[in-house]
Design a protein around this motif. Structure first.
Motif, PDB file in Angstrom:
ATOM      1  N   LYS A  55       7.731  45.305 -13.492  1.00 61.70           N
ATOM      2  CA  LYS A  55       7.504  44.305 -12.454  1.00 61.70           C
ATOM      3  C   LYS A  55       8.636  44.382 -11.433  1.00 61.70           C
ATOM      4  O   LYS A  55       9.813  44.413 -11.825  1.00 61.70           O
ATOM      5  N   PRO A  56       8.313  44.425 -10.164  1.00 59.75           N
ATOM      6  CA  PRO A  56       9.387  44.521  -9.171  1.00 59.75           C
ATOM      7  C   PRO A  56      10.344  43.336  -9.257  1.00 59.75           C
ATOM      8  O   PRO A  56       9.952  42.234  -9.642  1.00 59.75           O
ATOM      9  N   ASP A  57      11.561  43.620  -8.909  1.00 63.18           N
ATOM     10  CA  ASP A  57      12.602  42.594  -8.851  1.00 63.18           C
ATOM     11  C   ASP A  57      12.975  42.039 -10.221  1.00 63.18           C
ATOM     12  O   ASP A  57      13.303  40.876 -10.361  1.00 63.18           O
ATOM     13  N   THR A  58      12.902  42.858 -11.244  1.00 69.09           N
ATOM     14  CA  THR A  58      13.345  42.406 -12.564  1.00 69.09           C
ATOM     15  C   THR A  58      14.645  43.124 -12.937  1.00 69.09           C
ATOM     16  O   THR A  58      14.987  43.245 -14.096  1.00 69.09           O
ATOM     17  N   LYS A  59      15.313  43.597 -11.881  1.00 70.83           N
ATOM     18  CA  LYS A  59      16.572  44.320 -12.114  1.00 70.83           C
ATOM     19  C   LYS A  59      17.631  43.382 -12.692  1.00 70.83           C
ATOM     20  O   LYS A  59      17.671  42.199 -12.379  1.00 70.83           O
ATOM     21  N   HIS A  69       9.559  39.477   0.400  1.00 69.00           N
ATOM     22  CA  HIS A  69       9.087  39.666  -0.973  1.00 69.00           C
ATOM     23  C   HIS A  69       7.667  39.114  -1.153  1.00 69.00           C
ATOM     24  O   HIS A  69       7.312  38.621  -2.224  1.00 69.00           O
ATOM     25  N   LEU A 104       4.723  40.129  -1.979  1.00 64.52           N
ATOM     26  CA  LEU A 104       4.095  41.325  -2.551  1.00 64.52           C
ATOM     27  C   LEU A 104       2.574  41.233  -2.587  1.00 64.52           C
ATOM     28  O   LEU A 104       1.893  42.260  -2.513  1.00 64.52           O
ATOM     29  N   GLN A 119      12.256  51.061  -6.722  1.00 69.02           N
ATOM     30  CA  GLN A 119      11.177  50.308  -7.368  1.00 69.02           C
ATOM     31  C   GLN A 119       9.917  50.374  -6.525  1.00 69.02           C
ATOM     32  O   GLN A 119       9.975  50.190  -5.303  1.00 69.02           O
ATOM     33  N   VAL A 120       8.792  50.620  -7.177  1.00 74.58           N
ATOM     34  CA  VAL A 120       7.522  50.618  -6.454  1.00 74.58           C
ATOM     35  C   VAL A 120       7.069  49.158  -6.342  1.00 74.58           C
ATOM     36  O   VAL A 120       6.823  48.496  -7.344  1.00 74.58           O
ATOM     37  N   LEU A 121       7.003  48.668  -5.110  1.00 70.91           N
ATOM     38  CA  LEU A 121       6.654  47.259  -4.897  1.00 70.91           C
ATOM     39  C   LEU A 121       5.138  47.052  -4.921  1.00 70.91           C
ATOM     40  O   LEU A 121       4.650  46.043  -5.415  1.00 70.91           O
TER      41      LEU A 121
END
Lengths: 267, 327
Positions: free
Chosen positions: B48-52, A63, A65, A92-94
């Motif tokens: 924002k990534p990883d806000t699931k 992670h 990023l 999800q677009v990282l």
């Protein structure tokens, strides 16, 4: 004479054949060149996608990023043919390299079929720009998917440059061919014109065919035959005229003899 | 014999030219690929990534960076799939570059449980109240050691030989990758930052092994279990290295849970781990991981680590003067 003269027709034929061959060759070569350019770009894109996918795996898995984004940005700066790069994981677009927002339709425009291999898809923008889009799984898809787009614009520019060069070359060949054709057509049609004039003279009753004959080609054979034919015709005609004169003389003598006999009879 | 002589008509020349162009240009236009139209102007603002949102059926697990991220997945994926099946949960794996990041995830309850290194457990227990679930038993023991490794062809035979040389530490919070060499040097009245010529962090034990194997560094301290695992599964990595020193015993890297995790779930995870040897598939997975079984872990197994921390006055953060490497 105009369009009906053999010289004009031959020149026209030569020009049109050169133009048509040039145009066709230009189309063919530029098409093949375009294909080989695109193939080369595809291979480069596939290799780059594979290398980036390997490089991105640890960054995605941990992670990291920021490091991932920096890696994509670095690739964009070092490879000008790249149009975009992005990494998707679980929908999800990282990270991506678009200036601001992300084109929504691009996300689903390409995907991979197997976890080991990439997939290629041609994408056309609404403005007509074409892209080679590569989807490559990162770490067998366990770390998502890398998407890479290469614009065909620079390739199209190269093909256009080639077409321009081919056009100029065709024009040069055309001018050279016309000059050459003029020379050859003159050499071929010159003797034919002389023959035609001689035949016209014979038709008018002039038997003296004055043609300089050299060479062994068909036109020379034809010229020789015409000279022989004219000579023989002249000979036969003269014989006929002589015979006619002799017949007239004999006829006159006979007529005079008959008149003498008739006068003696009356005496 | 009858010969027919017809003059060439200009239209015939045009026709022939047209045929040539058409025929040749068609050669290159035989294949048509399918393309997709994309409107690049139709954009969205990405979340924002990883806000699931976390689902009830999800169980988030972290793996400490004892080995590099891809190796971790190769090693642990089967075990995680097994646990997910046994617990009836979807296991979501989280990995981070450093041990402290994993401890932070545990501290913030962003993951439910984790496979951590023994050093970070000691720190995490103190800082976040991490709870032991189980620990692996390897070669009949729930203890393991740090190995001091050097290149096979080097002349180094003791830690003293590595004075002023380049040395690789694994992680600022690593037990075998940092605390152990500190302990060794403490015994001879030295500190890593002054004893070694230069220090680098590799952030995983396989990276440290690789660094020694390729000669990037002169020595490194690594997890003995991981060295042994790679020595069996990937001997190319370890064949150029030589173990010159083994540490005292430490409790094996445990499986820990957050304080916030429900007691029932903790018990369920424990049961699943401890029962693996009695389950056919579980036993196969353990065999591949070279683990005898998971056993209930006791906190005092990690006292030797606490002793090193206390006696050496170790700060578990990166120290000034230590260079970092992102191998």
């Amino acid at each position: 004479m105009g369009f009906r003269s053999l010289k004009t027709k031959l020149l026209l034929a030569a020009s049109l054949l050169v133009i048509s061959s040039g145009v066709a060759l230009s189309l063919l070569v530029s098409d093949q060149y375009s294909k080989s350019l695109i193939d080369s770009a595809r291979h480069q894109a596939e290799n780059l996608a594979l290398s980036l996918a390997i490089e991105s795996a640890d960054k995605v898995l941990t992670h990291d990023l920021v490091a991932l984004q920096k890696s994509l940005d670095h690739q964009m700066k070092s490879n000008r043919s790249l149009a975009y790069l992005f990494v998707v994981r679980d929908g999800q677009v990282l990270a991506h390299t678009f200036q601001k927002n992300f084109p929504q339709e691009l996300l689903d425009a390409n995907t991979v079929i197997s976890e080991d291999g990439g997939n290629e898809q041609t994408i056309v923008s609404t403005t007509g720009e074409r892209f080679i889009d590569i989807a490559r799984p990162i770490f067998q898809g366990k770390a998502g998917l890398l998407r890479l787009g290469i614009s065909e614009k620079s390739l199209e520019r190269q093909v256009d440059e080639l077409r321009m060069k081919m056009g100029l070359i065709t024009l040069f060949i055309l001018l050279t061919a016309i000059a050459g054709s003029l020379f050859l057509v003159k050499r071929i049609t010159g003797p034919l014109g002389e023959l035609a004039r001689s035949v016209e003279n014979i038709k008018q009753g002039s038997w003296d065919v004055k043609i300089r004959v050299s060479g062994r080609d068909e036109v020379t054979i034809l010229a020789k035959s015409l000279i022989n034919m004219a000579a023989r015709l002249k000979h036969y005609t003269q014989r006929l005229e002589n015979q006619k004169l002799e017949l007239e003389r004999a006829h006159n003598q006979t007529r005079i003899f008959c008149e003498i006999v008739r006068e003696l009879g009356t005496v | 014999m009858l010969f027919s002589i017809t003059s060439i008509k200009p239209i015939a020349i045009f026709r022939v030219s047209l045929i040539i162009i058409t025929a040749l240009s068609n050669i290159g236009c035989s294949d048509h690929e399918q393309s997709k139209v994309v409107n690049f102007s139709n954009t969205i603002t990405l979340e924002k990534p990883d806000t699931k949102q976390r689902g009830d059926k999800q169980l988030r697990v972290a793996i400490g960076a004892m080995v590099s991220p891809r190796e971790s997945i190769s090693i642990y994926q089967e075990l995680l799939d097994y646990l997910g099946e046994k617990l009836g949960k979807e296991i979501v794996l989280e990995q981070r570059k450093t041990y402290s990041e994993i401890n932070e995830l545990l501290g913030k309850s962003e993951v439910d449980f984790a496979f951590v290194c023994s050093g970070p457990y000691v720190v995490g227990k103190e800082k976040y109240g991490l709870e032991l679930l189980a620990a692996p038993e390897v070669n009949g023991s729930h203890f393991y050691n740090a190995y001091l490794i050097v290149n096979k062809d080097s002349r180094f035979n003791t830690i003293e030989d590595l004075r002023s040389k380049t040395f690789a530490l694994t992680d600022p919070d690593s037990n075998t990758g940092k605390l152990a060499p500190i302990g060794w040097l403490k015994k001879i009245g030295e500190k890593p930052e002054t004893f070694f010529g230069s220090l680098i962090y590799t952030y995983s034990h396989d990276n440290s092994i690789l660094a020694v194997s390729r000669g990037f560094v002169d020595g490194a301290s690594v997890d003995g279990l991981i060295w042994a695992y790679f020595n069996k599964t990937n001997p190319d990595l370890t064949s150029n290295t030589r173990v010159i020193l083994k540490s005292e015993n430490y409790g094996t890297p445990p499986v820990v849970a957050t304080r916030q995790m429900s007691k029932s779930m903790k018990e369920a995870i424990k049961r699943a781990l401890l029962g693996m040897r009695d389950d056919k598939r579980g036993a196969e997975i353990l065999d591949r991981l070279m683990i005898n079984r998971f056993v209930p872990a006791k906190d005092d197994w990690y006292n030797s680590i606490r002793d090193v921390i206390e006696s050496a006055g170790v700060s578990m953060e990166p120290q000034d003067g230590l260079s970092k490497s992102e191998n």
